[in-house]
Write an enzyme that holds these catalytic residues in place. Sequence first.
Site, PDB file in Angstrom:
ATOM      1  N   THR A  45       0.834  -1.208   0.000  1.00  0.00           N
ATOM      2  CA  THR A  45       0.000   0.000   0.000  1.00  0.00           C
ATOM      3  C   THR A  45       0.868   1.257   0.000  1.00  0.00           C
ATOM      4  OG1 THR A  45      -1.449   1.312   1.446  1.00  0.00           O
ATOM      5  CG2 THR A  45      -0.157  -0.379   2.518  1.00  0.00           C
ATOM      6  N   ASP A  46       0.310   2.349  -0.519  1.00  0.00           N
ATOM      7  CA  ASP A  46       1.060   3.618  -0.477  1.00  0.00           C
ATOM      8  C   ASP A  46       1.269   4.102   0.959  1.00  0.00           C
ATOM      9  OD1 ASP A  46      -1.542   4.501   0.107  1.00  0.00           O
ATOM     10  OD2 ASP A  46      -1.625   6.003  -1.496  1.00  0.00           O
ATOM     11  N   GLU A  47       0.491   3.543   1.898  1.00  0.00           N
ATOM     12  CA  GLU A  47       0.628   3.992   3.292  1.00  0.00           C
ATOM     13  C   GLU A  47       1.980   3.642   3.892  1.00  0.00           C
ATOM     14  OE1 GLU A  47      -2.417   3.742   6.085  1.00  0.00           O
ATOM     15  OE2 GLU A  47      -4.034   4.038   4.657  1.00  0.00           O
TER      16      GLU A  47
ATOM     17  N   TYR B 208      -1.662  -0.266  11.139  1.00  0.00           N
ATOM     18  CA  TYR B 208      -1.953  -0.987   9.886  1.00  0.00           C
ATOM     19  C   TYR B 208      -0.782  -0.842   8.920  1.00  0.00           C
ATOM     20  CZ  TYR B 208      -3.500  -1.310   5.014  1.00  0.00           C
ATOM     21  OH  TYR B 208      -3.566  -1.583   3.658  1.00  0.00           O
TER      22      TYR B 208
ATOM     23  N   LYS C  86       1.772  -3.605   7.356  1.00  0.00           N
ATOM     24  CA  LYS C  86       1.898  -3.819   5.902  1.00  0.00           C
ATOM     25  C   LYS C  86       3.347  -3.607   5.447  1.00  0.00           C
ATOM     26  CE  LYS C  86      -0.736  -4.464   2.996  1.00  0.00           C
ATOM     27  NZ  LYS C  86      -1.223  -5.731   2.377  1.00  0.00           N
TER      28      LYS C  86
HETATM   29  P1  NAD Z   1     -10.690  -6.226   2.410  1.00  0.00           P
HETATM   30  O1  NAD Z   1     -10.629  -5.873   3.852  1.00  0.00           O
HETATM   31  O2  NAD Z   1     -11.885  -5.875   1.605  1.00  0.00           O
HETATM   32  O3  NAD Z   1     -10.476  -7.804   2.212  1.00  0.00           O
HETATM   33  C1  NAD Z   1      -9.483  -8.513   2.891  1.00  0.00           C
HETATM   34  C2  NAD Z   1      -9.763  -9.993   2.648  1.00  0.00           C
HETATM   35  O4  NAD Z   1      -8.731 -10.758   3.302  1.00  0.00           O
HETATM   36  C3  NAD Z   1     -11.091 -10.482   3.232  1.00  0.00           C
HETATM   37  O5  NAD Z   1     -11.755 -11.320   2.326  1.00  0.00           O
HETATM   38  C4  NAD Z   1     -10.679 -11.253   4.477  1.00  0.00           C
HETATM   39  O6  NAD Z   1     -11.595 -12.281   4.843  1.00  0.00           O
HETATM   40  C5  NAD Z   1      -9.331 -11.798   4.040  1.00  0.00           C
HETATM   41  N1  NAD Z   1      -8.443 -12.125   5.169  1.00  0.00           N
HETATM   42  C6  NAD Z   1      -8.143 -11.341   6.235  1.00  0.00           C
HETATM   43  N2  NAD Z   1      -7.294 -11.991   7.057  1.00  0.00           N
HETATM   44  C7  NAD Z   1      -7.026 -13.190   6.471  1.00  0.00           C
HETATM   45  C8  NAD Z   1      -6.210 -14.294   6.824  1.00  0.00           C
HETATM   46  N3  NAD Z   1      -5.495 -14.297   7.960  1.00  0.00           N
HETATM   47  N4  NAD Z   1      -6.171 -15.356   5.996  1.00  0.00           N
HETATM   48  C9  NAD Z   1      -6.905 -15.379   4.858  1.00  0.00           C
HETATM   49  N5  NAD Z   1      -7.715 -14.370   4.475  1.00  0.00           N
HETATM   50  C10 NAD Z   1      -7.769 -13.288   5.287  1.00  0.00           C
HETATM   51  O7  NAD Z   1      -9.366  -5.620   1.790  1.00  0.00           O
HETATM   52  P2  NAD Z   1      -9.111  -4.910   0.379  1.00  0.00           P
HETATM   53  O8  NAD Z   1      -9.490  -3.476   0.492  1.00  0.00           O
HETATM   54  O9  NAD Z   1      -9.672  -5.743  -0.674  1.00  0.00           O
HETATM   55  O10 NAD Z   1      -7.514  -4.954   0.340  1.00  0.00           O
HETATM   56  C11 NAD Z   1      -6.841  -6.053  -0.277  1.00  0.00           C
HETATM   57  C12 NAD Z   1      -5.353  -5.838  -0.167  1.00  0.00           C
HETATM   58  O11 NAD Z   1      -4.997  -4.633  -0.836  1.00  0.00           O
HETATM   59  C13 NAD Z   1      -4.831  -5.702   1.247  1.00  0.00           C
HETATM   60  O12 NAD Z   1      -3.597  -6.359   1.336  1.00  0.00           O
HETATM   61  C14 NAD Z   1      -4.636  -4.199   1.443  1.00  0.00           C
HETATM   62  O13 NAD Z   1      -3.642  -3.922   2.377  1.00  0.00           O
HETATM   63  C15 NAD Z   1      -4.244  -3.796   0.036  1.00  0.00           C
HETATM   64  N6  NAD Z   1      -4.564  -2.414  -0.340  1.00  0.00           N
HETATM   65  C16 NAD Z   1      -5.838  -1.950  -0.199  1.00  0.00           C
HETATM   66  C17 NAD Z   1      -6.147  -0.661  -0.642  1.00  0.00           C
HETATM   67  C18 NAD Z   1      -7.545  -0.106  -0.515  1.00  0.00           C
HETATM   68  O14 NAD Z   1      -7.725   1.088  -0.747  1.00  0.00           O
HETATM   69  N7  NAD Z   1      -8.556  -0.899  -0.186  1.00  0.00           N
HETATM   70  C19 NAD Z   1      -5.144   0.147  -1.191  1.00  0.00           C
HETATM   71  C20 NAD Z   1      -3.832  -0.361  -1.301  1.00  0.00           C
HETATM   72  C21 NAD Z   1      -3.566  -1.654  -0.888  1.00  0.00           C
HETATM   73  O1  DAU Z   2      -3.938   4.419   0.846  1.00  0.00           O
HETATM   74  C1  DAU Z   2      -4.220   3.054   0.745  1.00  0.00           C
HETATM   75  C2  DAU Z   2      -5.057   2.645   1.922  1.00  0.00           C
HETATM   76  O2  DAU Z   2      -6.341   3.219   1.724  1.00  0.00           O
HETATM   77  C3  DAU Z   2      -5.187   1.129   2.084  1.00  0.00           C
HETATM   78  O3  DAU Z   2      -3.924   0.588   2.323  1.00  0.00           O
HETATM   79  C4  DAU Z   2      -6.151   0.794   3.225  1.00  0.00           C
HETATM   80  O4  DAU Z   2      -6.342  -0.606   3.322  1.00  0.00           O
HETATM   81  C5  DAU Z   2      -7.477   1.453   2.922  1.00  0.00           C
HETATM   82  O5  DAU Z   2      -8.378   1.227   3.997  1.00  0.00           O
HETATM   83  C6  DAU Z   2      -7.292   2.956   2.726  1.00  0.00           C
HETATM   84  O6  DAU Z   2      -6.886   3.587   3.957  1.00  0.00           O
HETATM   85  P1  DAU Z   2      -7.464   5.028   4.381  1.00  0.00           P
HETATM   86  O7  DAU Z   2      -7.299   5.178   5.836  1.00  0.00           O
HETATM   87  O8  DAU Z   2      -6.931   6.101   3.502  1.00  0.00           O
HETATM   88  O9  DAU Z   2      -9.024   4.799   3.975  1.00  0.00           O
HETATM   89  P2  DAU Z   2     -10.373   5.199   4.712  1.00  0.00           P
HETATM   90  O10 DAU Z   2     -11.474   4.947   3.742  1.00  0.00           O
HETATM   91  O11 DAU Z   2     -10.481   4.596   6.070  1.00  0.00           O
HETATM   92  O12 DAU Z   2     -10.206   6.777   4.897  1.00  0.00           O
HETATM   93  C7  DAU Z   2     -10.046   7.628   3.773  1.00  0.00           C
HETATM   94  C8  DAU Z   2      -9.965   9.055   4.299  1.00  0.00           C
HETATM   95  O13 DAU Z   2     -11.249   9.404   4.844  1.00  0.00           O
HETATM   96  C9  DAU Z   2      -8.978   9.244   5.423  1.00  0.00           C
HETATM   97  O14 DAU Z   2      -8.382  10.548   5.310  1.00  0.00           O
HETATM   98  C10 DAU Z   2      -9.831   9.182   6.692  1.00  0.00           C
HETATM   99  C11 DAU Z   2     -11.149   9.776   6.218  1.00  0.00           C
HETATM  100  N1  DAU Z   2     -12.371   9.241   6.897  1.00  0.00           N
HETATM  101  C12 DAU Z   2     -12.555   7.896   6.910  1.00  0.00           C
HETATM  102  C13 DAU Z   2     -13.655   7.365   7.528  1.00  0.00           C
HETATM  103  C14 DAU Z   2     -13.880   5.853   7.550  1.00  0.00           C
HETATM  104  C15 DAU Z   2     -13.280  10.102   7.468  1.00  0.00           C
HETATM  105  O15 DAU Z   2     -13.124  11.342   7.417  1.00  0.00           O
HETATM  106  N2  DAU Z   2     -14.372   9.576   8.084  1.00  0.00           N
HETATM  107  C16 DAU Z   2     -14.598   8.230   8.157  1.00  0.00           C
HETATM  108  O16 DAU Z   2     -15.625   7.804   8.751  1.00  0.00           O
END
Ligand code: NAD
Ligand code: DAU
Length: 346
Positions: free
Chosen positions: A127-129, A151, A155
């Site tokens: 992730t970019d985080e 988190y 990661k």
């Molecule tokens: P999500 O939370 O929607 O899904 C995560 C999935 O992983 C779920 O199906 C969950 O059941 C499964 N899981 C969790 N723990 C597990 C374990 N121990 N064994 C097997 N399965 C398990 O997540 P997402 O948003 O689809 O993210 C997918 C990947 O992409 C993650 O690695 C996340 O860090 C990365 N990522 C997400 C974002 C984003 O914006 N959502 C951005 C950059 C990177």
């Molecule tokens: O940048 C990549 C990441 O993006 C992934 O690695 C993470 O898995 C994914 O959850 C996401 O993280 P963020 O923390 O950026 O996403 P989130 O949707 O939780 O929040 C987006 C922005 O919105 C952040 O600045 C916090 C703000 N926010 C979020 C929630 C849930 C609010 O203001 N109110 C809220 O209730």
Amino acid sequence: MKDVKRVLVTGGAGFIGSCFARTLRRVRPEAEIVVLDKLTYAGNLQNLKVFEGDPRYRFVHGDIADPAAVADAMEGCDVVLNFAAETHVDRSLHSASEFLDTDVKGVFVLLEEARRVGLTRFVQISTDEVYGQILEGSFRETDPLSPRNPYSAAKCGGDRLAYSFFASYGVPVIVTRASNNYGPYHYPEKLIPLFVTNAIDGLPLPLYGDGRNVRDWLYVEDHARALLFLLERGEPGEVYNVGGGNEIENVEITRRILKLLGRDEALVRMVSDRPGHDRRYALSTGKLRALGWSPAFDFETGLAATVRWYVENEWWWRPIKERDPSFKAWYEKNYGERLKTSAPVG
Ligand code: NAD
Ligand code: DAU
């Protein structure tokens, strides 16, 4: 994409993993797909409904930190993409233990098995985080990592551990670092799906801090396409940023969602900030673009499609928000006190 026979998609019942599996099925109908998923609160078999009756698909219910489950799922695979993770920053701030178990230890167990099996590619979805926040400019793949919440720290551990298995043992690891994804099947705890579904129901939209934090938004199908592209063009041992090129403040996203749904800004509540809230993320994606990838969705189109999907697919999110006690407990824990002391926008 190079020839792939059997692909393991861990975390394939989640938001991005399921999009990737569905996309892979469309572009590679002959590929065998194995999904390994623990089905945590974020995993949902409804996301994989298109695979029902598919003879080239297998679902393994298990934990990536369990060597036996991993050995079973990885058997005969030539490619692994690890999406499995605990993914919500806010939850990691309440309790980080599962984040370490899955996002670090789980990655280690997968890598150990990958080493034994011998794969052609192991893609670690990072992730970019992991870079931390950036107030001006954008991060390149070679920049130092400085994660600032549990988190992203977990990661970061998985990201570097995966690289270490390339450097130490020659496992053909590619690490991808994507920006914020959005789109259909996004669990409604994250900003966009939470605000869209709350707005549909006329519930408050809890905006953290001053609402001016910036994320770069990537449509989930563009992310899936980038990963397929990197299976062909990516080099083992390399890191690739994957960004949408859509930097936007949270308050502006909130306004656009309300406009798309014809709802009033009075729904917005300014609530106390997320601790350690990263101000801005921004990625330089020149390395991936130079290979020939670019996103197909601009933010306006992607957001409109996403809002439409939630309007048309209440069957998917209402059971989570209205009937899953774990969602209700989470909502109360994270927002209960905040909403009592919130203020209207502006
Ligand atoms: P999500 O939370 O929607 O899904 C995560 C999935 O992983 C779920 O199906 C969950 O059941 C499964 N899981 C969790 N723990 C597990 C374990 N121990 N064994 C097997 N399965 C398990 O997540 P997402 O948003 O689809 O993210 C997918 C990947 O992409 C993650 O690695 C996340 O860090 C990365 N990522 C997400 C974002 C984003 O914006 N959502 C951005 C950059 C990177
Ligand atoms: O940048 C990549 C990441 O993006 C992934 O690695 C993470 O898995 C994914 O959850 C996401 O993280 P963020 O923390 O950026 O996403 P989130 O949707 O939780 O929040 C987006 C922005 O919105 C952040 O600045 C916090 C703000 N926010 C979020 C929630 C849930 C609010 O203001 N109110 C809220 O209730």
